[in-house]
Enzyme design. Structure first.
Site, PDB file in Angstrom:
ATOM      1  N   TYR A 123      -2.562   0.714  10.203  1.00  0.00           N
ATOM      2  CA  TYR A 123      -1.761  -0.653   9.212  1.00  0.00           C
ATOM      3  C   TYR A 123      -1.141  -0.331   8.139  1.00  0.00           C
ATOM      4  O   TYR A 123      -0.301  -0.967   7.853  1.00  0.00           O
ATOM      5  CB  TYR A 123      -3.727  -0.099   8.645  1.00  0.00           C
ATOM      6  CG  TYR A 123      -3.573  -0.849   6.838  1.00  0.00           C
ATOM      7  CD1 TYR A 123      -4.178  -1.505   6.649  1.00  0.00           C
ATOM      8  CD2 TYR A 123      -3.411   0.469   6.000  1.00  0.00           C
ATOM      9  CE1 TYR A 123      -4.511  -1.870   5.231  1.00  0.00           C
ATOM     10  CE2 TYR A 123      -3.094  -0.010   5.385  1.00  0.00           C
ATOM     11  CZ  TYR A 123      -3.864  -1.164   4.257  1.00  0.00           C
ATOM     12  OH  TYR A 123      -3.946  -2.048   3.121  1.00  0.00           O
ATOM     13  N   SER A 142       0.690  -1.718  -0.069  1.00  0.00           N
ATOM     14  CA  SER A 142      -0.257  -0.176  -0.098  1.00  0.00           C
ATOM     15  C   SER A 142       0.934   0.742  -0.117  1.00  0.00           C
ATOM     16  O   SER A 142       1.853   1.040   0.298  1.00  0.00           O
ATOM     17  CB  SER A 142      -1.061  -0.124   1.414  1.00  0.00           C
ATOM     18  OG  SER A 142      -1.408   0.991   1.308  1.00  0.00           O
TER      19      SER A 142
HETATM   20  N1  LIG Z   1      -8.643  -1.292  -1.449  1.00  0.00           N
HETATM   21  C1  LIG Z   1      -7.916  -0.108  -0.905  1.00  0.00           C
HETATM   22  O1  LIG Z   1      -7.971   0.514  -1.744  1.00  0.00           O
HETATM   23  C2  LIG Z   1      -6.664  -0.658  -0.837  1.00  0.00           C
HETATM   24  C3  LIG Z   1      -5.379  -0.225  -0.863  1.00  0.00           C
HETATM   25  C4  LIG Z   1      -3.907  -0.297  -0.920  1.00  0.00           C
HETATM   26  C5  LIG Z   1      -3.910  -1.500  -0.771  1.00  0.00           C
HETATM   27  N2  LIG Z   1      -4.433  -2.504  -0.228  1.00  0.00           N
HETATM   28  C6  LIG Z   1      -4.325  -3.824   0.604  1.00  0.00           C
HETATM   29  O2  LIG Z   1      -4.832  -4.756  -1.186  1.00  0.00           O
HETATM   30  C7  LIG Z   1      -5.031  -6.035  -0.825  1.00  0.00           C
HETATM   31  C8  LIG Z   1      -7.059  -6.234  -1.607  1.00  0.00           C
HETATM   32  O3  LIG Z   1      -7.781  -5.622  -0.783  1.00  0.00           O
HETATM   33  P1  LIG Z   1      -8.577  -5.271  -1.169  1.00  0.00           P
HETATM   34  O4  LIG Z   1      -9.378  -4.180  -1.686  1.00  0.00           O
HETATM   35  O5  LIG Z   1      -9.722  -6.645  -2.394  1.00  0.00           O
HETATM   36  O6  LIG Z   1      -9.618  -5.949   0.113  1.00  0.00           O
HETATM   37  P2  LIG Z   1     -10.877  -6.605  -0.082  1.00  0.00           P
HETATM   38  O7  LIG Z   1     -12.052  -7.361  -1.020  1.00  0.00           O
HETATM   39  O8  LIG Z   1     -11.455  -6.711   1.495  1.00  0.00           O
HETATM   40  O9  LIG Z   1      -9.671  -7.849   0.052  1.00  0.00           O
HETATM   41  C9  LIG Z   1      -9.256  -8.692   1.854  1.00  0.00           C
HETATM   42  C10 LIG Z   1      -8.919  -9.909   1.849  1.00  0.00           C
HETATM   43  O10 LIG Z   1      -8.065 -10.308   2.800  1.00  0.00           O
HETATM   44  C11 LIG Z   1      -9.189 -11.984   3.613  1.00  0.00           C
HETATM   45  N3  LIG Z   1      -8.905 -11.935   4.866  1.00  0.00           N
HETATM   46  C12 LIG Z   1      -8.419 -10.836   6.001  1.00  0.00           C
HETATM   47  N4  LIG Z   1      -8.673 -11.401   7.019  1.00  0.00           N
HETATM   48  C13 LIG Z   1      -8.597 -12.572   6.619  1.00  0.00           C
HETATM   49  C14 LIG Z   1      -8.045 -13.760   7.333  1.00  0.00           C
HETATM   50  N5  LIG Z   1      -8.245 -13.726   8.567  1.00  0.00           N
HETATM   51  N6  LIG Z   1      -7.968 -14.788   6.809  1.00  0.00           N
HETATM   52  C15 LIG Z   1      -7.941 -15.441   4.911  1.00  0.00           C
HETATM   53  N7  LIG Z   1      -7.492 -14.387   4.676  1.00  0.00           N
HETATM   54  C16 LIG Z   1      -8.139 -12.982   5.235  1.00  0.00           C
HETATM   55  C17 LIG Z   1     -10.498 -11.398   3.272  1.00  0.00           C
HETATM   56  O11 LIG Z   1     -11.470 -12.303   3.635  1.00  0.00           O
HETATM   57  P3  LIG Z   1     -12.955 -12.345   3.708  1.00  0.00           P
HETATM   58  O12 LIG Z   1     -13.090 -12.343   2.407  1.00  0.00           O
HETATM   59  O13 LIG Z   1     -12.917 -13.301   4.291  1.00  0.00           O
HETATM   60  O14 LIG Z   1     -12.774 -10.909   5.008  1.00  0.00           O
HETATM   61  C18 LIG Z   1     -10.385 -11.051   1.826  1.00  0.00           C
HETATM   62  O15 LIG Z   1     -10.050 -11.762   0.838  1.00  0.00           O
HETATM   63  C19 LIG Z   1      -5.618  -6.425   1.261  1.00  0.00           C
HETATM   64  O16 LIG Z   1      -3.963  -6.257   1.175  1.00  0.00           O
HETATM   65  C20 LIG Z   1      -5.277  -4.797   1.124  1.00  0.00           C
HETATM   66  O17 LIG Z   1      -4.919  -4.031   2.745  1.00  0.00           O
HETATM   67  C21 LIG Z   1      -6.326  -1.883  -0.503  1.00  0.00           C
END
Ligand SMILES: NC(=O)c1ccc[n+]([C@@H]2O[C@H](COP(=O)([O-])OP(=O)(O)OC[C@H]3O[C@@H](n4cnc5c(N)ncnc54)[C@H](OP(=O)(O)O)[C@@H]3O)[C@@H](O)[C@H]2O)c1
Length: 258
Positions: free
Chosen positions: A164, A151
């Site tokens: 975070y 990120s």
């Molecule tokens: N969206 C943004 O603005 C953004 C910006 C920068 C970086 N990121 C990073 O990009 C990555 C993907 O994010 P996203 O936006 O696609 O959000 P997302 O759809 O919420 O994806 C997060 C994933 O992490 C999984 N997860 C959370 N806790 C877990 C656990 N205890 N065991 C196994 N899996 C778990 C979630 O599973 P569940 O479905 O079970 O919750 C989901 O599959 C993340 O690492 C996030 O920090 C996101």
């Protein structure tokens, strides 16, 4: 961009491991890849319902074979077993996407300290454990690419996202060091630093400047898979924004509330 594996021959399908199998960003990457070439995927995640939904979405997007493995990533003792299950499904990994993560309560001193520690454990320790274990397997195979969703928050955590951002900073640093370690092994580590992406993780939040979509992040990632870059920003102009942010004097930086 033909996938390769230890034997050197090109398998018919790129075998993709998604850690955080229901991640919207990872889903967009896999779907975009499937528009370009045959893909088989194993989605590793904790929630059977969300995994089933992600599988259906990817099948609809043309992924030929989508399976899943249930794993709550906080259960580190089960990491090897879960990866073994994914290997049994795919036969090995050409591409792994480390996408698991939680945003958690904002701020540097959240009210829920247990929740803060849990998010730190997931975003750094659990993600780092899976990253290292996949890297070990790919190095043994002599080939593979690992995409690590870091990120922009990792570059200079702010008071608004210190819990975070600090965990992401640890993961980002680990991934960069690992990429250097593996540089002659046939394994590439691509660190991706998205800004604000419209997904479930950010729903209900006011978009930050240069907010983007999972599809746009996916296109940036696909563009970098075979290139020389080892760190990319999504959208790419964030690279220059973060250059300025890193240079800001602390007296100015500490006043930023968002
Ligand atoms: N969206 C943004 O603005 C953004 C910006 C920068 C970086 N990121 C990073 O990009 C990555 C993907 O994010 P996203 O936006 O696609 O959000 P997302 O759809 O919420 O994806 C997060 C994933 O992490 C999984 N997860 C959370 N806790 C877990 C656990 N205890 N065991 C196994 N899996 C778990 C979630 O599973 P569940 O479905 O079970 O919750 C989901 O599959 C993340 O690492 C996030 O920090 C996101």
């Amino acid at each position: 961009m033909a996938p390769t594996h230890a034997g050197g021959s090109a398998p018919a399908r790129r075998r993709v491991l998604v850690l955080g199998g229901s991640s919207e960003i990872a889903g967009a990457i896999v779907a975009a890849l499937a528009r370009r070439e045959p893909v088989a995927a194993s989605l590793v995640g904790r929630d059977p319902g969300r995994l089933a939904s992600a599988r259906a979405t990817l099948a609809g997007a043309g992924v030929e074979d989508v399976q899943d493995v249930e794993l709550d990533a906080r259960d580190i003792a089960r990491h090897e077993q879960a990866l073994d299950q994914a290997v049994a499904q795919l036969g090995g990994f050409d591409l792994a996407i480390v996408a698991l993560g939680v945003l958690g309560e904002p701020g540097a001193l959240p009210a829920d300290l247990d929740g803060a520690v849990e998010s730190m454990q997931l975003n750094y320790v659990a993600a780092g454990s899976l990253l290292l274990r996949v890297a070990q397997r790919m190095r043994a195979a002599g080939a593979g690419t690992i995409v690590v969703l870091s990120s922009v928050a990792a570059e200079r955590p702010r008071r608004a996202n210190a819990v975070y951002g600090s965990a992401k900073a640890g993961l980002d640093a680990l991934a960069r060091g690992l990429g250097d370690e593996l540089q002659d092994s046939g394994v590439k580590v691509l660190v991706v630093r998205p800004g604000f992406v419209h997904t479930r993780m950010t729903s209900g939040m006011a978009p930050a400047p240069l907010a983007t979509t999972p599809l746009a992040v996916a296109e940036e990632v696909l563009g970098a898979l075979d290139g020389r870059a080892q760190t990319i920003w999504a959208p790419s102009p964030l690279r220059w924004v973060m250059l300025v942010m890193r240079a800001l004097p602390r007296a100015v930086f500490r006043r930023m509330r968002r």
